[in-house]
Design an enzyme around this catalytic site. Structure first.
Site, PDB file in Angstrom:
ATOM      1  N   GLU A  11      -1.771  -8.622 -18.867  1.00  0.00           N
ATOM      2  CA  GLU A  11      -1.989  -7.891 -17.621  1.00  0.00           C
ATOM      3  C   GLU A  11      -2.748  -6.586 -17.823  1.00  0.00           C
ATOM      4  O   GLU A  11      -3.460  -6.145 -16.931  1.00  0.00           O
ATOM      5  CB  GLU A  11      -0.679  -7.648 -16.852  1.00  0.00           C
ATOM      6  CG  GLU A  11       0.263  -6.662 -17.479  1.00  0.00           C
ATOM      7  CD  GLU A  11       1.528  -6.445 -16.660  1.00  0.00           C
ATOM      8  OE1 GLU A  11       1.463  -6.385 -15.431  1.00  0.00           O
ATOM      9  OE2 GLU A  11       2.601  -6.326 -17.289  1.00  0.00           O
TER      10      GLU A  11
ATOM     11  N   ASN B 141       1.709  -0.100   5.873  1.00  0.00           N
ATOM     12  CA  ASN B 141       2.042  -0.849   4.667  1.00  0.00           C
ATOM     13  C   ASN B 141       2.880  -2.046   5.099  1.00  0.00           C
ATOM     14  O   ASN B 141       3.876  -1.875   5.801  1.00  0.00           O
ATOM     15  CB  ASN B 141       2.837   0.055   3.709  1.00  0.00           C
ATOM     16  CG  ASN B 141       3.403  -0.724   2.546  1.00  0.00           C
ATOM     17  OD1 ASN B 141       2.796  -1.687   2.094  1.00  0.00           O
ATOM     18  ND2 ASN B 141       4.562  -0.318   2.076  1.00  0.00           N
ATOM     19  N   GLY B 142       2.456  -3.237   4.714  1.00  0.00           N
ATOM     20  CA  GLY B 142       3.192  -4.444   5.104  1.00  0.00           C
ATOM     21  C   GLY B 142       2.214  -5.468   5.650  1.00  0.00           C
ATOM     22  O   GLY B 142       1.003  -5.356   5.445  1.00  0.00           O
TER      23      GLY B 142
ATOM     24  N   LYS C 181       2.744  -8.758 -20.902  1.00  0.00           N
ATOM     25  CA  LYS C 181       2.365  -7.351 -21.094  1.00  0.00           C
ATOM     26  C   LYS C 181       0.930  -7.261 -21.579  1.00  0.00           C
ATOM     27  O   LYS C 181       0.140  -6.482 -21.080  1.00  0.00           O
ATOM     28  CB  LYS C 181       3.329  -6.717 -22.105  1.00  0.00           C
ATOM     29  CG  LYS C 181       3.615  -5.301 -21.914  1.00  0.00           C
ATOM     30  CD  LYS C 181       4.687  -4.983 -20.875  1.00  0.00           C
ATOM     31  CE  LYS C 181       4.508  -5.650 -19.550  1.00  0.00           C
ATOM     32  NZ  LYS C 181       5.549  -5.563 -18.622  1.00  0.00           N
TER      33      LYS C 181
ATOM     34  N   LYS D  58       2.017  -1.794  -8.122  1.00  0.00           N
ATOM     35  CA  LYS D  58       3.343  -1.587  -8.706  1.00  0.00           C
ATOM     36  C   LYS D  58       4.438  -2.255  -7.893  1.00  0.00           C
ATOM     37  O   LYS D  58       5.399  -2.775  -8.431  1.00  0.00           O
ATOM     38  CB  LYS D  58       3.604  -0.080  -8.816  1.00  0.00           C
ATOM     39  CG  LYS D  58       4.913   0.285  -9.485  1.00  0.00           C
ATOM     40  CD  LYS D  58       4.904  -0.093 -10.959  1.00  0.00           C
ATOM     41  CE  LYS D  58       6.203   0.211 -11.657  1.00  0.00           C
ATOM     42  NZ  LYS D  58       6.276  -0.490 -12.952  1.00  0.00           N
TER      43      LYS D  58
ATOM     44  N   CYS E 226       0.854  -1.181   0.000  1.00  0.00           N
ATOM     45  CA  CYS E 226       0.000   0.000   0.000  1.00  0.00           C
ATOM     46  C   CYS E 226       0.893   1.235   0.000  1.00  0.00           C
ATOM     47  O   CYS E 226       2.110   1.133   0.072  1.00  0.00           O
ATOM     48  CB  CYS E 226      -0.842  -0.015   1.252  1.00  0.00           C
ATOM     49  SG  CYS E 226      -1.601  -1.618   1.520  1.00  0.00           S
TER      50      CYS E 226
ATOM     51  N   HIS F 285       3.182 -30.717 -28.558  1.00  0.00           N
ATOM     52  CA  HIS F 285       3.100 -31.715 -27.485  1.00  0.00           C
ATOM     53  C   HIS F 285       1.848 -31.511 -26.632  1.00  0.00           C
ATOM     54  O   HIS F 285       1.800 -31.943 -25.483  1.00  0.00           O
ATOM     55  CB  HIS F 285       4.369 -31.680 -26.643  1.00  0.00           C
ATOM     56  CG  HIS F 285       5.569 -32.040 -27.456  1.00  0.00           C
ATOM     57  ND1 HIS F 285       5.836 -33.323 -27.853  1.00  0.00           N
ATOM     58  CD2 HIS F 285       6.523 -31.263 -28.019  1.00  0.00           C
ATOM     59  CE1 HIS F 285       6.929 -33.337 -28.612  1.00  0.00           C
ATOM     60  NE2 HIS F 285       7.357 -32.090 -28.725  1.00  0.00           N
TER      61      HIS F 285
ATOM     62  N   GLU G 134       7.516 -12.230 -22.226  1.00  0.00           N
ATOM     63  CA  GLU G 134       7.263 -10.867 -21.767  1.00  0.00           C
ATOM     64  C   GLU G 134       6.124 -10.230 -22.583  1.00  0.00           C
ATOM     65  O   GLU G 134       5.273  -9.537 -22.028  1.00  0.00           O
ATOM     66  CB  GLU G 134       8.558 -10.032 -21.869  1.00  0.00           C
ATOM     67  CG  GLU G 134       8.401  -8.558 -21.536  1.00  0.00           C
ATOM     68  CD  GLU G 134       7.890  -8.242 -20.131  1.00  0.00           C
ATOM     69  OE1 GLU G 134       7.782  -9.170 -19.305  1.00  0.00           O
ATOM     70  OE2 GLU G 134       7.579  -7.073 -19.866  1.00  0.00           O
TER      71      GLU G 134
ATOM     72  N   TRP H  57      -3.874  -1.790  -1.111  1.00  0.00           N
ATOM     73  CA  TRP H  57      -3.927  -2.965  -1.974  1.00  0.00           C
ATOM     74  C   TRP H  57      -4.177  -4.136  -1.035  1.00  0.00           C
ATOM     75  O   TRP H  57      -3.314  -4.502  -0.248  1.00  0.00           O
ATOM     76  CB  TRP H  57      -2.613  -3.123  -2.726  1.00  0.00           C
ATOM     77  CG  TRP H  57      -2.638  -4.216  -3.752  1.00  0.00           C
ATOM     78  CD1 TRP H  57      -3.071  -4.114  -5.040  1.00  0.00           C
ATOM     79  CD2 TRP H  57      -2.190  -5.565  -3.588  1.00  0.00           C
ATOM     80  NE1 TRP H  57      -2.931  -5.323  -5.671  1.00  0.00           N
ATOM     81  CE2 TRP H  57      -2.400  -6.220  -4.814  1.00  0.00           C
ATOM     82  CE3 TRP H  57      -1.659  -6.291  -2.526  1.00  0.00           C
ATOM     83  CZ2 TRP H  57      -2.087  -7.567  -5.001  1.00  0.00           C
ATOM     84  CZ3 TRP H  57      -1.348  -7.627  -2.711  1.00  0.00           C
ATOM     85  CH2 TRP H  57      -1.554  -8.244  -3.942  1.00  0.00           C
TER      86      TRP H  57
ATOM     87  N   ARG I 282       0.725   2.163  -5.958  1.00  0.00           N
ATOM     88  CA  ARG I 282       1.060   1.116  -4.987  1.00  0.00           C
ATOM     89  C   ARG I 282      -0.173   0.322  -4.558  1.00  0.00           C
ATOM     90  O   ARG I 282      -0.062  -0.691  -3.870  1.00  0.00           O
ATOM     91  CB  ARG I 282       1.710   1.734  -3.747  1.00  0.00           C
ATOM     92  CG  ARG I 282       3.014   2.437  -4.040  1.00  0.00           C
ATOM     93  CD  ARG I 282       3.602   2.996  -2.760  1.00  0.00           C
ATOM     94  NE  ARG I 282       3.952   1.937  -1.843  1.00  0.00           N
ATOM     95  CZ  ARG I 282       5.128   1.336  -1.795  1.00  0.00           C
ATOM     96  NH1 ARG I 282       6.069   1.698  -2.629  1.00  0.00           N
ATOM     97  NH2 ARG I 282       5.363   0.379  -0.937  1.00  0.00           N
TER      98      ARG I 282
HETATM   99  C1  F6R Z   1       4.760  -6.690 -15.071  1.00  0.00           C
HETATM  100  C2  F6R Z   1       5.442  -6.222 -13.873  1.00  0.00           C
HETATM  101  C3  F6R Z   1       5.687  -7.209 -12.794  1.00  0.00           C
HETATM  102  C4  F6R Z   1       7.025  -6.910 -12.096  1.00  0.00           C
HETATM  103  C5  F6R Z   1       7.198  -7.818 -10.882  1.00  0.00           C
HETATM  104  C6  F6R Z   1       8.518  -7.588 -10.183  1.00  0.00           C
HETATM  105  O1  F6R Z   1       4.609  -5.663 -16.001  1.00  0.00           O
HETATM  106  O2  F6R Z   1       5.775  -5.079 -13.756  1.00  0.00           O
HETATM  107  O3  F6R Z   1       5.641  -8.509 -13.260  1.00  0.00           O
HETATM  108  O4  F6R Z   1       8.063  -7.108 -13.015  1.00  0.00           O
HETATM  109  O5  F6R Z   1       6.142  -7.596  -9.980  1.00  0.00           O
HETATM  110  O6  F6R Z   1       8.602  -6.297  -9.674  1.00  0.00           O
HETATM  111  P1  F6R Z   1      10.007  -5.661  -9.335  1.00  0.00           P
HETATM  112  O7  F6R Z   1      10.751  -5.505 -10.607  1.00  0.00           O
HETATM  113  O8  F6R Z   1       9.693  -4.340  -8.690  1.00  0.00           O
HETATM  114  O9  F6R Z   1      10.711  -6.605  -8.402  1.00  0.00           O
END
Ligand code: F6R
Length: 601
Positions: A481, A97-98, A478, A596, A2, A497, A474, A73, A28
């Site tokens: 998500e 937060n935590g 992208k 994030k 959060c 397979h 990737e 969050w 966040r």
């Molecule tokens: C996807 C994305 C996440 C982060 C993952 C790791 O677009 O951003 O999959 O890559 O949560 O986050 P970090 O890099 O902050 O450890």
């Protein structure tokens, strides 16, 4: 994961400061938000959903010099007004937060003490415990120090108390927290963007420290309540950099920043006219094995790194998902290096893996974006990517900068082990220098036509071989998500397979073909899906491009050396993901259920 903020000072616009701070921390978490502020009493206002719901209900005429705020969050309990922070128990209001891991046990004891709970959160239990300790000790600092002995888990907390309208308190363990100083007061925040509008001066607060802040004074204590001296730090990024800068979405802004980011990442590392990299890039050629540990997109950059380090540096690399590595049996030897990759530098699983590795005395190297974050501080050595503030939940520029650093690391090993001839090294350096303009050209191509063809589909497949499979992974993440379309990525040769049974008429398959050695094999696999009705979107490097009938749409990307190629192949996939999400009307910067910075397990 959060976001928390707090303010105390001479200015009585606390409500405005809190909401503005929360707005820049919304990345966040954004399922509910709340504030608590001091007048002649503590007032609490909370709302479910995005911050705008709270914003609409705030009476900005209300004057206050002290307050705390939170954007959530959900971890414990559903996103609801009841579960939103701040929580209040007795005389204490708290934002957190935590995770307090032992909250169930604490709850039972507190219920026996007469506390009643109205939410499903661990934070409300923590609030009650602080209140209980305060009633025993009659001193907030002592109460907080006692609670630190009892809390298990991670926390950054902002605390206010009815009996003490002139102080804001904070404490921290394993969750990010800064205390910022402006001309008329102090702020606390989970992250720097929250305070940038008012100041760029801040103090970093370490684990088990407690802050006691008045309108014109800050004292930081260690766990034994001895004063700790701190150096005032300066954040040198301006607010504009943390804002959208005219783009409709942060993701689009960040995609467009990639040419500059890559220039900033590469320029300090390349020695002009020399066959070597500057000392910014460490030489890892002494290691016999490398583990790369990360989550999500950072894990995918690890796969790019593995392909290059193994092929050209000839060191075996295993890429590990942090949440798995954390608990599994791991085999090291004296010449093992573990590389941790993280944009935020706060990802709980990645951080836990770093601590596990350090306990074994194994060398660690971190590749991080957020300066001063926990992983950056705890690793033996840290390389910072120069991506700047990344706000969109879906990473683009940090992913690319991480891949670039890994590519330079692989190149450095290969050069030091004399695996590359000088002509090739010169070519690689030249092409690396051209990367920013090549990336810019690729971003500016028109991907709308392709997006229109696929945005109504329910399933999309991504295939590739070797390093192209890492890009496919990737690309699929992208797109899924931010657009909520079900996307899967496969090693192209693996489809037959089992998974090829999912391909039917008009199923989109995005195929990446840039590796000369594997191209004919991947093309055979593309023909297999085409024969089963798939609509193939081909991303192919110029040197392999021929006219043929095995694809429906084609994106041709410049063909460069293998160290630079994966840094180009991903670009069309990022922009396609953006365009598809736009057509579907999705909340691109804040996809549902995500945040994030993932500071919980
Ligand atoms: C996807 C994305 C996440 C982060 C993952 C790791 O677009 O951003 O999959 O890559 O949560 O986050 P970090 O890099 O902050 O450890």
């Amino acid at each position: 994961m959060c976001g928390i903020v707090g303010y105390i000072g001479k200015n009585d616009n606390t409500l405005e400061f809190l909401i503005n701070g929360l707005k820049s921390l919304e990345y966040r978490g954004y399922d509910s938000a709340g504030i608590a502020y001091m007048t002649d009493k503590i007032n609490i206002l909370k709302k479910q959903g995005k911050l705008e719901n709270l914003d609409k209900c705030v009476n900005y005429k209300q004057k206050s010099n002290l307050g705390i705020g939170h954007t959530r969050w959900a971890t414990h309990g559903a996103p609801s007004e009841n579960n939103a922070h701040p929580h209040m128990q007795g005389k204490i209001a708290l934002v957190h937060n935590g995770i307090i891991e032992n909250y169930e046990k604490l709850k039972q004891k507190l219920i026996k003490d007469g506390y009643k709970f109205y939410s499903e959160t661990d934070t409300e239990i923590a609030t009650a415990l602080i209140d209980k300790m305060y009633n025993q000790e009659k001193d907030i600092l002592k109460a907080l120090s006692k609670c630190q002995d009892i809390f298990e888990g991670s926390y950054a907390m902002g605390i206010i108390c009815t009996d003490d309208p002139n102080h804001l308190y904070c404490l921290k363990k394993d969750s990010p927290l800064i205390i910022a100083k402006s001309t008329d007061g102090y702020f606390i925040a989970s992250d720097v963007p929250a305070i940038l509008k008012y100041t760029n001066k801040y103090y970093l607060i370490e684990n088990n420290e407690i802050g006691k802040i008045s309108k014109d004074n800050l004292t930081i204590y260690n766990h034994d309540l001895k004063e700790v001296k701190k150096e005032l730090q300066t954040f040198d990024l301006d607010l504009e950099n943390a804002m959208k800068n005219g783009y409709d979405h942060f993701m689009l802004k960040e995609i467009n920043e990639q040419p500059f980011v890559i220039e900033d990442t590469i320029a300090p590392c390349i020695k002009d006219g020399k066959q070597s990299l500057r000392k910014e890039i460490p030489d890892l050629s002494k290691y016999e094995q490398i583990h790369i540990v990360a989550c999500g997109s950072a894990y995918h950059t690890g796969l790019v790194g593995k392909a290059l380090i193994e092929e050209f540096g000839e060191i075996p690399v295993s890429v590990e998902i942090a949440s798995e590595y954390r608990y599994k049996k791991v085999f090291y030897n004296a010449k093992t290096l573990v590389i941790f990759i993280s944009q935020s530098g706060e990802t709980a699983d990645t951080l836990a893996c770093l601590r596990k590795v350090k306990e074994q005395g194994i060398d660690s190297l971190a590749i991080i974006n957020v300066v001063g974050s926990s992983i950056a501080r705890e690793a033996d050595k840290t390389l910072y990517i120069k991506a700047g503030c990344e706000i969109a939940v879906a990473t683009t520029k940090a992913y690319l900068a991480q891949s670039t650093l890994l590519s330079l690391i692989a190149l450095n090993i290969a050069i030091n082990k004399k695996k590359l001839d000088n002509v090739l090294v010169s070519k690689i350096f030249d092409e690396m220098k051209k990367l920013p303009s090549l990336i810019k050209d690729l971003i500016n191509q028109d991907y709308k036509k392709i997006a229109k063809k696929i945005y109504k589909k329910e399933h999309i497949f991504f295939i590739g071989r070797g390093i192209d499979e890492a890009i496919a992974k990737e690309g699929a993440l992208k797109l899924k998500e931010i657009s909520y379309i079900h996307c899967e990525s496969y090693a192209a040769g693996e489809l037959k397979h089992g998974s090829i049974s999912l391909i039917e008429k008009d199923t989109p398959v995005i195929a990446i073909v840039t590796d000369e050695k594997l191209a004919s094999k991947t093309i055979s696999n593309i023909k297999e899906v085409k024969a089963r009705g798939a609509k193939v979107i081909l991303i192919i490097s110029e040197n392999l491009n021929t006219e043929s009938d095995y694809y429906d749409e084609k994106i041709v990307i410049p063909s460069v050396n293998p160290f630079t190629q994966p840094l180009l192949s991903i670009i069309p996939l990022q922009v396609i993901a953006y365009e598809v999400a736009l057509l579907r009307g999705c909340d691109i910067d804040k996809p549902r259920n995500l945040a994030k910075s993932v500071t919980v397990e």
